[in-house]
Design an enzyme around this catalytic site. Sequence first.
Site, PDB file in Angstrom:
ATOM      1  CG  ASP A 130      -9.023 -25.173  38.432  1.00 39.30           C
ATOM      2  OD1 ASP A 130      -8.518 -26.196  37.940  1.00 39.30           O
ATOM      3  OD2 ASP A 130      -9.821 -25.207  39.381  1.00 39.30           O
TER       4      ASP A 130
ATOM      5  CG  HIS B  55     -17.637 -21.931  38.564  1.00 37.95           C
ATOM      6  ND1 HIS B  55     -18.415 -21.979  39.692  1.00 37.95           N
ATOM      7  CD2 HIS B  55     -16.679 -22.892  38.730  1.00 37.95           C
ATOM      8  CE1 HIS B  55     -17.954 -22.912  40.511  1.00 37.95           C
ATOM      9  NE2 HIS B  55     -16.901 -23.482  39.948  1.00 37.95           N
TER      10      HIS B  55
ATOM     11  CE  LYS C  92      -9.698 -28.472  39.993  1.00 41.61           C
ATOM     12  NZ  LYS C  92     -10.802 -27.626  40.417  1.00 41.61           N
TER      13      LYS C  92
ATOM     14  CB  CYS D 214      -8.475 -24.887  42.700  1.00 42.28           C
ATOM     15  SG  CYS D 214     -10.258 -25.195  42.710  1.00 42.28           S
TER      16      CYS D 214
HETATM   17  C1  VGL Z   1     -12.359 -22.801  42.203  1.00 41.30           C
HETATM   18  C2  VGL Z   1     -14.175 -21.984  43.327  1.00 41.30           C
HETATM   19  C3  VGL Z   1     -14.990 -22.904  42.725  1.00 41.30           C
HETATM   20  C4  VGL Z   1     -10.891 -22.700  41.932  1.00 41.30           C
HETATM   21  C5  VGL Z   1     -13.152 -23.747  41.595  1.00 41.30           C
HETATM   22  O1  VGL Z   1     -10.455 -23.082  40.814  1.00 41.30           O
HETATM   23  O2  VGL Z   1     -10.158 -22.219  42.817  1.00 41.30           O
HETATM   24  N1  VGL Z   1     -12.876 -21.937  43.086  1.00 41.30           N
HETATM   25  N2  VGL Z   1     -14.474 -23.784  41.863  1.00 41.30           N
HETATM   26 ZN    ZN Z   2     -15.760 -25.043  40.709  1.00 41.35          ZN
END
Ligand code: VGL
Ligand code: ZN
Length: 233
Positions: free
Chosen positions: A29, A109, A132, A176
Site C-alpha cells: 500500500d 482514501h 484489496k 496493512c
Molecule cells: C490501511 C487503514 C485503512 C493500510 C488501509 O494500508 O494500512 N490503513 N486502509
Molecule cells: Zn483502506
Amino acid sequence: MKLLAFLVLFTFFGLSVMAAEKIGVIVVDVQADFTKFKNGSLAVEGTDEAYIKTVEESTKKLKASGYPIYATQDWHPKNHASFYTNHPNKKPFDVIKLHGKDQVLWSPHCVQNTPGAEILLDKKLFKAVVRKGKDPQYDSYSGFQDDGGKKTELDEILKKDGIGKLVIYGIATDYCVKATALDAVARGYKVMVIKNLCRGVAPESTQKAIEEMKSKGIIILEDLDLERIKAFK
Ligand code: VGL
Ligand code: ZN
C-alpha cells in the site's frame, strides 16, 4: 525399477521443495492517500518524498537481486464501510462494530480510479499488483483476504511462482503491513519485515505491531540488508 522410483520421487519432491523456498517481496500500500508527500487524505507520519525515494531505491535493489516484487493496493469503492463519511455522526478514528468486529473509521482514501489510490513506485517493478478492500461491506488490511474471509489472488500467485519466503514492507506498519505479514505466517510462509521501510499510523500501535510480528516468528530487519535476505532460511 527402484532406481527409477527414486529418481521420479526425488525429482518431484526435490523440485517442489526447492521451488517452495524462493523469496518474494511484497510492497504494501505505498499509495498517494497514505503519504504526506502527496498530501494524502490518510497521510501517515514520516511518509515524505525521502521515504518514497528510499522505498523505491530499495525495491529496485531487491528486483536487481532477482527477487520477484509484488504490490498490494488498497482499492475501495466510494461507499466503503470503513469511511466515517458513510456513517451518520461519526468522525475519523471512531471505532464501530462491523459484522461483530471492531472497525476503525477512516477518512475516505484510496477510492478506486482516483489519484489518491495510485501506487507511487514505478509500476514496472511489479510482477503483480493485488487489489484489496473492493467489497463495500468489509475492510481488508491483509493482502491475502478481507475481514469477511474472501480471498484475494495473492496466495495463488505466490504459490504459482514457487514463493515460500516473503520480505514485506510499506504502509501502514500497524495495519496493512502487520495484517499481511501475520496472514502470511498463518499460511506457512517465512516472513521478514524491513522496519525502516515501513511507516505506522500511531507510535504505540506500531511498536505493538513489531512486537506481535516478532512473537509470531517474523524476522524484523532494521534496514534493507541484502546479505541477510540472501541467507533467509
Ligand atoms: C490501511 C487503514 C485503512 C493500510 C488501509 O494500508 O494500512 N490503513 N486502509
Ligand atoms: Zn483502506
